[in-house]
Design an enzyme around this catalytic site. Sequence first.
Site, PDB file in Angstrom:
ATOM      1  N   HIS A  64       8.037  79.025  76.905  1.00 18.85           N
ATOM      2  CA  HIS A  64       7.628  78.798  75.521  1.00 18.85           C
ATOM      3  C   HIS A  64       6.170  79.158  75.302  1.00 18.85           C
ATOM      4  CE1 HIS A  64      11.107  76.354  73.701  1.00 18.85           C
ATOM      5  NE2 HIS A  64      11.543  76.891  74.824  1.00 18.85           N
ATOM      6  N   ASN A  94       9.681  73.152  69.879  1.00 22.27           N
ATOM      7  CA  ASN A  94       9.025  72.614  71.075  1.00 22.27           C
ATOM      8  C   ASN A  94       9.058  71.092  71.170  1.00 22.27           C
ATOM      9  OD1 ASN A  94       8.333  75.143  72.052  1.00 22.27           O
ATOM     10  ND2 ASN A  94       6.348  75.169  71.011  1.00 22.27           N
ATOM     11  N   HIS A 134      19.063  78.699  82.962  1.00 28.41           N
ATOM     12  CA  HIS A 134      19.856  77.597  82.404  1.00 28.41           C
ATOM     13  C   HIS A 134      20.734  76.935  83.460  1.00 28.41           C
ATOM     14  CE1 HIS A 134      19.578  78.965  77.908  1.00 28.41           C
ATOM     15  NE2 HIS A 134      18.442  78.485  78.385  1.00 28.41           N
ATOM     16  N   ARG A 187      10.357  75.718  81.568  1.00 27.72           N
ATOM     17  CA  ARG A 187      10.534  75.936  80.131  1.00 27.72           C
ATOM     18  C   ARG A 187       9.188  75.980  79.401  1.00 27.72           C
ATOM     19  NH1 ARG A 187      12.907  72.001  75.818  1.00 27.72           N
ATOM     20  NH2 ARG A 187      13.613  73.440  74.191  1.00 27.72           N
TER      21      ARG A 187
END
Length: 324
Positions: free
Chosen positions: A65, A93, A191, A61
């Site tokens: 990001h 975040n 996911h 992740r």
Amino acid sequence: MGSHSYMKVWIVCLIALIGATHAELELGFYSKSCPNAEKIISDYVNEHIHKVPSLAAPLLRVHFHDCFVRGCDGSVLVASTKNNQAEKEAPPNLTLRGFDFIEDLKSVLEAECPGVVSCADIVALTARDSISAIGGPYWNVPTGRRDGLISTGALTLQFLPAPFHNLTTLIARFRQVGLDIKDLVVLSGAHTIGIGHCSTIATRLYNFTGNGDADPTLDPNYVQNLKTTKCKSIADQTTLVEMDPGSRNSFDLGYYKQVLKRRGLFQSDSALLDSVATRDIINHELTSTDTFFRDFALSMEKMGRIGVLTGTQGEIRKICSRIN
């Protein structure tokens, strides 16, 4: 020296400068400058991920990001200062984890090869190696990224896909960084090892339209299960929920199966059912694990090239959380 000679020297210098500024990523970029860099990263990741496999998702992740805001330049790692709120402290975040892991790994690499391996490359390689370590796909990670000099928290709201986004917005967010609708569906497949917080889905479960109702796109049995066993009140801010229940540490097809059952945890997951094109991609990924792994690897390679700095652009940070 004549004017022609001066011109030749100037042209050679200009070509060298352009080449240094616009160099390309390449496999094995550190093969001469820090030959053991990728092995050090791989060994470090494998040692820790096998002990704590749940760390793989946060490390992946962080890479997502990072790349979606100003490109894959390690800007998500930078700490805020008195005069600047960095990406790390921006609302999207605040639930990111893995920063200490990246910083510790950077320290190991600095001891081996001071000032050589960028934080941006560490993030990209760590994401790949952590997913591979839990039995997920392996993809090529060309290196040579440089670290960015800017980290602006406000940009996260303009570029990052959010859990509450509809399909139109999701597609737009992916397109603005050069990714397409297939990349959207394929990368959402990560996911399968993800978790969410009850605070993120509370409105979906308890007050979707403001009338104390649940989101009608969710399977009502799934809603009831979540309200009974996980998110027992709309005020729950801390409980974690697996996005692929019972399979959190297994990188597999479970997420897509959940989505087709109308059990996608976020609105952005359910949104993948809102067009024929995205549903067709889900069904294609479900044909086999090999298909999903291959497509995921290709999309990750593509994402890892977003807005990279190379050559003489940016810098090589000594500490990932602080610009030199």
